[in-house]
Design a protein around this motif. Sequence first.
Motif, PDB file in Angstrom:
ATOM      1  N   VAL A 142       0.844  -1.190   0.000  1.00  0.00           N
ATOM      2  CA  VAL A 142       0.000   0.000   0.000  1.00  0.00           C
ATOM      3  C   VAL A 142       0.879   1.239   0.000  1.00  0.00           C
ATOM      4  CG1 VAL A 142      -1.784   1.278   1.240  1.00  0.00           C
ATOM      5  CG2 VAL A 142      -1.825  -1.224   1.229  1.00  0.00           C
ATOM      6  N   ASP A 143       0.568   2.169  -0.876  1.00  0.00           N
ATOM      7  CA  ASP A 143       1.329   3.412  -0.960  1.00  0.00           C
ATOM      8  C   ASP A 143       1.060   4.262   0.277  1.00  0.00           C
ATOM      9  OD1 ASP A 143       2.962   5.373  -1.952  1.00  0.00           O
ATOM     10  OD2 ASP A 143       1.582   6.040  -3.521  1.00  0.00           O
ATOM     11  N   VAL A 144       2.065   5.004   0.696  1.00  0.00           N
ATOM     12  CA  VAL A 144       1.926   5.939   1.811  1.00  0.00           C
ATOM     13  C   VAL A 144       2.471   7.283   1.362  1.00  0.00           C
ATOM     14  CG1 VAL A 144       2.143   4.136   3.555  1.00  0.00           C
ATOM     15  CG2 VAL A 144       4.181   5.348   2.777  1.00  0.00           C
ATOM     16  N   SER A 145       2.290   8.286   2.197  1.00  0.00           N
ATOM     17  CA  SER A 145       2.748   9.615   1.815  1.00  0.00           C
ATOM     18  C   SER A 145       4.257   9.743   1.997  1.00  0.00           C
ATOM     19  CB  SER A 145       2.037  10.692   2.641  1.00  0.00           C
ATOM     20  OG  SER A 145       2.595  10.786   3.941  1.00  0.00           O
ATOM     21  N   LEU A 146       4.862  10.556   1.144  1.00  0.00           N
ATOM     22  CA  LEU A 146       6.288  10.820   1.255  1.00  0.00           C
ATOM     23  C   LEU A 146       6.601  11.489   2.589  1.00  0.00           C
ATOM     24  CD1 LEU A 146       9.115  10.926  -0.044  1.00  0.00           C
ATOM     25  CD2 LEU A 146       8.454  13.126  -1.059  1.00  0.00           C
ATOM     26  N   GLY A 147       5.706  12.359   3.038  1.00  0.00           N
ATOM     27  CA  GLY A 147       5.919  13.042   4.316  1.00  0.00           C
ATOM     28  C   GLY A 147       5.970  12.086   5.482  1.00  0.00           C
ATOM     29  N   THR A 148       5.082  11.094   5.488  1.00  0.00           N
ATOM     30  CA  THR A 148       5.063  10.097   6.566  1.00  0.00           C
ATOM     31  C   THR A 148       6.362   9.305   6.593  1.00  0.00           C
ATOM     32  OG1 THR A 148       2.651   9.891   6.462  1.00  0.00           O
ATOM     33  CG2 THR A 148       3.871   8.059   7.441  1.00  0.00           C
ATOM     34  N   ALA A 149       6.820   8.888   5.426  1.00  0.00           N
ATOM     35  CA  ALA A 149       8.047   8.092   5.356  1.00  0.00           C
ATOM     36  C   ALA A 149       9.264   8.897   5.801  1.00  0.00           C
ATOM     37  CB  ALA A 149       8.251   7.585   3.934  1.00  0.00           C
ATOM     38  N   LEU A 150       9.363  10.145   5.353  1.00  0.00           N
ATOM     39  CA  LEU A 150      10.503  10.982   5.730  1.00  0.00           C
ATOM     40  C   LEU A 150      10.528  11.252   7.228  1.00  0.00           C
ATOM     41  CD1 LEU A 150      10.689  13.623   2.838  1.00  0.00           C
ATOM     42  CD2 LEU A 150      12.368  11.856   3.380  1.00  0.00           C
ATOM     43  N   GLU A 151       9.361  11.509   7.802  1.00  0.00           N
ATOM     44  CA  GLU A 151       9.298  11.784   9.231  1.00  0.00           C
ATOM     45  C   GLU A 151       9.682  10.543  10.038  1.00  0.00           C
ATOM     46  OE1 GLU A 151       8.710  13.601  12.950  1.00  0.00           O
ATOM     47  OE2 GLU A 151       9.170  14.364  10.940  1.00  0.00           O
TER      48      GLU A 151
END
Length: 813
Positions: free
Chosen positions: A371-380
């Motif tokens: 499932v794709d997630v947001s780039l912001g969530t992954a970076l944080e």
Amino acid sequence: MDTADLPPQDPSDNPNDGVSDESSPETDLTLSPVPPENHPQDFQHSPENNSPENASPPPQTEAPVSDSLDDSSEPIPEDPLDEPPQNPIDPAEPGPTEPGPPARKRRRRKKFFTELNGNPSVAKNRRADLAKEVDIEALIAISVGFPVDSLTEEEIEANVVPTIGGVEQSNYIVVRNHILARWRSNVSVWLTQEHARESIRSEHKGLVDAAYYFLLEHGYINFGLAPAIKEAKLKSFNGVVRGIVVIVGAGLAGLVAARQLVFLGFKVVVLEGRARPGGRVRTKKMKGDDTEAAADLGGSVLTGINGNPLGVLARQLGLPLHKVRDICPLYLPDGEAVNSDIDSKVEVSFNKLLDRVCKLRHSMIEEVKAVDVSLGTALEAFRRVYNVAEDSQERMLLDWHLANLEYANATLMSNLSMAYWDQDDPYEMGGDHCFIPGGNETFVRALAEDLPIFYERTVESIRYGSDGVLVYAGGQEFRGDMVLCTVPLGVLKKGSIEFVPELPQGKRDAIQRLGFGLLNKVAILFPYNFWGGDIDTFGHLTEDPSMRGEFFLFYSYSSVSGGPLLVALVAGEAAIKFELMSPVESVRRVLDILRGIFNPKGIAVPDPIQALCTRWGKDNYSYGSYSYVAIGSSGDDYDILAESVGDGRVFFAGEATNKQYPATMHGAFLSGMREAANMLRVAKRRFHKPNDVSEEGDDLDKFFDTPDLTFGSLSVLFDPRSSDLDSHSLFRVKLGGDKLEYSSSSCLRLYGLISRKQAIELSEVDGDEKRMSMLNKDFGVKLVGIKGLYTSGESLVPHIRLARSHLNEGNLV
């Protein structure tokens, strides 16, 4: 500014303050968050894959270049087509650099045979020179977007070679690259077919013709705004009339397509809702107190000059390009300069975070059910794991880089797809990022000249079928054979245009999946330049993470706008909140930041002469700035948006239809060229196609001359096998009227299936408009063209045809 572009005035707006709120602003159609690092002017030393060392070698075949006494594949100085490219960066030079051979003294090969036959070492050197030139021409083709050793899908569809693969394809690629490079050496002169043949051996004439016409029809050569080329583009090159095209939108995509379509033999009409051309590219003249400047309120930066068609336009117009210098000092909220060591440390950490996310997404993509997630969530998440930017200053610096990324994608980090947000990176054009002196409207005005554009014609409906298209705009009807829709993705998302029949579900899904974001600007004209002329950008940090994009980056336009102009960018969440703020308050906050930076240095920040604030999200002709890959979307959605519908009746162009170059001005430009070529291909196919399904439609339409029921524009044929009220009936609606301003010879016919009972109910309703509403809302009927009819009504049509044919035969006895 134009009064037509002003929104309702806020009570706090004081016209004497010199602050304007642009309700018809533009977007930065770029993916250039910061000035690029080390993009040298010399094409052979461009970054990434644009260097000879990194590029895949071209096919190792004998180059099909002429072995005549006087001609070679090397440009000859005496031929005006072979003048060397000019320098785009030095204002003293008349035009920009195009990818090409390194500067060196050239001479004619008068003794070509003597050299080869008499001296083996000379022959070897000549072959080496030829191979090097083929390499250089391949690099030029790569910069334009061609693969190094294979054909594009467009070339395969065009049947440029009879067999895919093998020596003939390799020779074609070399010939194509040579023709492309030859025109790029002097883009102000029309390259004729004869010129293209001059330096190619005669046995390859067929390949030359195939490559020449492919490049010509697809807009890779002989395009632009040089006088000789501009004149040629406004008349058909072969005099054949291909049909009528209605173009919706006079932005870059629409204007470029219009000029190319006229050249390809089509009649065109362009419908534009605004009172001006350009769409999201707009340059506004700001002036006062004998000072004036040109502010690009939308598309502003040419992101990579190598291969960029806008660079070609600049070169043709003799516009010196200004390289955006990569010096960008950053300032803390209190105005103090950021420590360079801390700045470098955070930048390195930020790039490492992106690298780790990249590695993570590769493993995710391999998992089919991931499932794709947001780039912001992954970076944080990675930031916390690796303890990056834990103190306040480092966190502000990291937020600045995140704001920069939100500017590049016109949306919040929380909206970006971690898996595909940067899917277009492999196609990024090399070379410097540049400004155009005087603004990008220079291109727009030249492209719009002499085109049949109807302004202030907001399109409400596009109806299409086997007989053509009907476009309703501003109380008028425009009929044609095809329509090209170039409106921004935001307009498609809003559903401002009704499509009849409705767009296919797959296209509607892609429209919803793709993101369309927001970037705003504040352009301020000052009485003098107080920030200095040695930089083009500087940044400002903020303590509030949610407002990190508010005036985070300033562009200096003093060197290109004609006056002391600063433009402050507003990205991310701040761009959304910005549209709720009064222009006066926005400008005041910008001035507070500037005075906090410069006043402690003893530099007084004067009151502005004039200021403009954009409001792209509230603009009814865009509803945002440019596209991005949202969570759950991918680059494939750009391709889906680009697909035509209605069996080659409705086409789509614009930056959001360009998978390789989305969110850029050149992406919009190239999409217009792409669709012009697609329309030509469909027009040729339709003209030559035997026993077209439309012929069956013509046969069927004869039976509607004596319908079972007729009212208004609708005619009904009942199922001859049953008189039951629930039995199916076939209906036809004829669209068209006396208001057609630009029409073809036939009206537009659409079809559908309803019950006999519904047909009777429709006949009791007054007015076609109410009947159409009843069909759509109450009965849920979808109108289709003749091709769609033979899918949905295939079981009924043969019985109607059989019964009616027997009836006609009986009447003849």
